[in-house]
Write an enzyme that holds these catalytic residues in place. Sequence first.
Site, PDB file in Angstrom:
ATOM      1  N   ASP A  59      -6.838   4.306  -4.676  1.00  0.00           N
ATOM      2  CA  ASP A  59      -7.476   4.116  -3.368  1.00  0.00           C
ATOM      3  C   ASP A  59      -8.171   5.450  -3.069  1.00  0.00           C
ATOM      4  O   ASP A  59      -8.460   6.204  -4.001  1.00  0.00           O
ATOM      5  CB  ASP A  59      -6.407   3.739  -2.324  1.00  0.00           C
ATOM      6  CG  ASP A  59      -7.014   3.269  -1.014  1.00  0.00           C
ATOM      7  OD1 ASP A  59      -7.561   2.164  -0.989  1.00  0.00           O
ATOM      8  OD2 ASP A  59      -6.955   4.012  -0.021  1.00  0.00           O
ATOM      9  N   GLY A  81     -22.296   0.265  -3.352  1.00  0.00           N
ATOM     10  CA  GLY A  81     -23.705   0.071  -2.989  1.00  0.00           C
ATOM     11  C   GLY A  81     -24.626   0.044  -4.198  1.00  0.00           C
ATOM     12  O   GLY A  81     -25.461  -0.863  -4.342  1.00  0.00           O
ATOM     13  N   TYR A  82     -24.458   1.008  -5.105  1.00  0.00           N
ATOM     14  CA  TYR A  82     -25.347   1.049  -6.274  1.00  0.00           C
ATOM     15  C   TYR A  82     -25.187  -0.216  -7.124  1.00  0.00           C
ATOM     16  O   TYR A  82     -26.158  -0.887  -7.474  1.00  0.00           O
ATOM     17  CB  TYR A  82     -25.087   2.307  -7.130  1.00  0.00           C
ATOM     18  CG  TYR A  82     -25.524   2.067  -8.553  1.00  0.00           C
ATOM     19  CD1 TYR A  82     -26.882   1.907  -8.863  1.00  0.00           C
ATOM     20  CD2 TYR A  82     -24.591   1.925  -9.589  1.00  0.00           C
ATOM     21  CE1 TYR A  82     -27.292   1.602 -10.166  1.00  0.00           C
ATOM     22  CE2 TYR A  82     -24.982   1.627 -10.880  1.00  0.00           C
ATOM     23  CZ  TYR A  82     -26.333   1.469 -11.156  1.00  0.00           C
ATOM     24  OH  TYR A  82     -26.735   1.149 -12.429  1.00  0.00           O
ATOM     25  N   GLY A 101     -25.509   2.704   1.922  1.00  0.00           N
ATOM     26  CA  GLY A 101     -24.510   3.375   1.058  1.00  0.00           C
ATOM     27  C   GLY A 101     -24.892   3.161  -0.388  1.00  0.00           C
ATOM     28  O   GLY A 101     -25.173   2.031  -0.802  1.00  0.00           O
ATOM     29  N   TYR A 102     -24.947   4.265  -1.162  1.00  0.00           N
ATOM     30  CA  TYR A 102     -25.338   4.109  -2.565  1.00  0.00           C
ATOM     31  C   TYR A 102     -24.297   4.767  -3.454  1.00  0.00           C
ATOM     32  O   TYR A 102     -24.595   5.548  -4.349  1.00  0.00           O
ATOM     33  CB  TYR A 102     -26.733   4.712  -2.789  1.00  0.00           C
ATOM     34  CG  TYR A 102     -27.551   3.953  -3.814  1.00  0.00           C
ATOM     35  CD1 TYR A 102     -27.889   2.622  -3.606  1.00  0.00           C
ATOM     36  CD2 TYR A 102     -27.984   4.558  -4.991  1.00  0.00           C
ATOM     37  CE1 TYR A 102     -28.635   1.914  -4.538  1.00  0.00           C
ATOM     38  CE2 TYR A 102     -28.742   3.860  -5.935  1.00  0.00           C
ATOM     39  CZ  TYR A 102     -29.051   2.539  -5.695  1.00  0.00           C
ATOM     40  OH  TYR A 102     -29.796   1.823  -6.613  1.00  0.00           O
ATOM     41  N   GLY A 103     -23.033   4.461  -3.189  1.00  0.00           N
ATOM     42  CA  GLY A 103     -21.932   4.940  -4.033  1.00  0.00           C
ATOM     43  C   GLY A 103     -21.581   3.859  -5.026  1.00  0.00           C
ATOM     44  O   GLY A 103     -22.450   3.074  -5.442  1.00  0.00           O
ATOM     45  N   ASN A 104     -20.313   3.789  -5.384  1.00  0.00           N
ATOM     46  CA  ASN A 104     -19.863   2.819  -6.376  1.00  0.00           C
ATOM     47  C   ASN A 104     -20.260   1.394  -5.985  1.00  0.00           C
ATOM     48  O   ASN A 104     -20.914   0.676  -6.745  1.00  0.00           O
ATOM     49  CB  ASN A 104     -18.332   2.949  -6.515  1.00  0.00           C
ATOM     50  CG  ASN A 104     -17.793   2.068  -7.632  1.00  0.00           C
ATOM     51  OD1 ASN A 104     -18.556   1.387  -8.302  1.00  0.00           O
ATOM     52  ND2 ASN A 104     -16.501   2.066  -7.818  1.00  0.00           N
ATOM     53  N   LYS A 155       0.867  -1.181   0.000  1.00  0.00           N
ATOM     54  CA  LYS A 155       0.000   0.000   0.000  1.00  0.00           C
ATOM     55  C   LYS A 155       0.898   1.223   0.000  1.00  0.00           C
ATOM     56  O   LYS A 155       2.052   1.149   0.453  1.00  0.00           O
ATOM     57  CB  LYS A 155      -0.874   0.007   1.259  1.00  0.00           C
ATOM     58  CG  LYS A 155      -2.145   0.799   1.110  1.00  0.00           C
ATOM     59  CD  LYS A 155      -3.226  -0.013   0.441  1.00  0.00           C
ATOM     60  CE  LYS A 155      -4.484   0.784   0.219  1.00  0.00           C
ATOM     61  NZ  LYS A 155      -5.574  -0.096  -0.247  1.00  0.00           N
TER      62      LYS A 155
END
Length: 592
Positions: free
Chosen positions: A311, A388-389, A383-386, A271
């Site tokens: 990230d 979640g959606y 969560g409805y971002g990348n 990382k």
Amino acid sequence: MLNSVDLSARELGMLKLMVDFFAEKPELTAKIESYTTAHYALLTTYSENFGIPVEDSLKVFEELQKKLLDAEYVRVKAPEPIKKLLPLTREELNMLRVLVDYFSESPKMAPAGAFLSKREDALTETYLWFYGNSEGNGEVAKETLKNLIEKLQTAVFVKVDTLAPLAVTPNPYEAALKQLDVAAEKLNLDPGIHEILKRPMRTLIVNIPVVMDDGSIQVFTGYRVQYNDALGPTKGGIRYHPDLTLDEVTALAAWMTWKTAVTGLPLGGGKGGIRCNPKEMSRAELERLTRGYVRAIAKFIGPFTDVPAPDVYTTAEMMAWIMDEYSEIVGYPVFGVVTGKPVHVGGSHGRSEATSRGLMYTVVEAAKHLGIDLKGATVAVQGYGNVGYHAAHLLHEIGCKIIAVSDSKGGSYNPEGLDPEKVLMHKEKTGSVVDYPSSAFITNEQLLELECDILVPAALENQITKENAPNIKAKIIAEGANGPTTPEADEILFKKGVFVIPDILANSGGVIVSYFEQVQNQMNYYWTEEEVRNKLKETITKAFHDVLKMSKQYNVNMRAAAYMLAVKRVADALVARKGTTFSPIVPPLTPS
Ligand code: NAD
């Protein structure tokens, strides 16, 4: 009631530095007197000794100070053969408070930095002034200081008990080490191999000067941690964040090691990141910073050594810059030096939805295992971002009923089902999933406790806690987010029979397709989206069953099983590669 907390390895290291300063022959702090204040002397010496920036040293000091100033009792574990926790006396604890105060930025007991030359007297005088002693001379104080030094110089472990609850920021590296310890214990791992796995293989700290748009020069600190490469080249994202610390990067690199191992990829874990605030920087400044970072770490990365990816706050565009800068340095195009690139410069099809597609495949396998029919199975997504959606969309596509979704503003609930595409359009129009037509408002807390078959936390960490875990009704929890369930909640869910697909497995689709991107770059031959999906399905389904088998074999939950499997794979690879140079048990030579 008393609260107990351990000093972290770093805090103990700092405490030893502080104590050493007052020892007769200081070894650790030999140069400390060349500084003007005790506070600054400590932080810079610590930074030099541990190779971390001064800001990080300050964080260690602040945590240590918070713990020790609140302490009711401090117990110290001496090295073997005593191996017992010995309490500091009341006098020693008071002396310790004076010591901590002496090194703070604005000392309340001792005047700041006034005594760098007469340090022992300064400390004992301050002690006497505040705590006094019956004999009225400094001998008792000096004796107390001597005892304290002796106890702390040899301490291997320090426990602090406080009356007040301690609000201590959890250190992610310490958390990662605890997870490793649990897996190592269950696997009965060789102590030497365990020691190797506790530490990163290589840590690189770089300082990158960047010419800002106004012509000034700013210097940014960047890190790259290659945690372990027993299974292959290290792989892991690059994070841009103003609060980034080396411990955070190290923990994330350790997690990548377990994630690539559990999914069976031929990769290690790494990382990286830069302490910067990308929200306050222009695109051109970010490009100069990113290219500077690549120049600083170029000797240590490459398609066969260490492959970065995006990230938090790093983008596909930045990955293209990284690829370009690296290619300029080596003199030919090296697409496989980084993943997460745009498709037209070596990115893979299917990357943007890969995490959620992988999650969907693990849900399919979990449902088969539990005998749940996914046709009409009810799903709640936080969560409805990348992540979640796409999870809602893909689970809907295979016949599930999405009954609730949410974002940071709250959620929408309709037991008859929501259309994920239309919810996305509503979110794009209004800025939130809240108030979606023909649905009821629901809070994020209510969503987690809904009557449903599948719960997908896809927002933040620490959402499912010991407080709400007893009320969770879902049969399957598929962790899209990293770390959404606390360890206490995990125990409760396991006892209740909730089947948790842990983050390192459920959301590993992203790193799997990143690996596919690298493979395609190496071949210079690209797969269709269909091919990527099939390979993802095959890889993650196998990983799911490997973890399930481990969980049955050891009667542990899926999270413990995933860590055990990962640690075992890395340990086995280490032993196999290093042969008799590492092997804990040297097998006898078999005559040919
Ligand atoms: P994102 O920024 O696209 O979406 C995050 C969503 O969470 C947004 O809808 C936001 O409104 C919502 N949210 C924020 N605070 C919330 C709150 N308090 N309650 C409810 N919702 C809240 O991020 P993402 O890429 O979808 O990542 C989500 C999680 O998945 C993170 O934990 C991330 O580390 C993890 N993850 C992402 C990927 C990936 O490929 N994107 C891979 C592995 C893990």
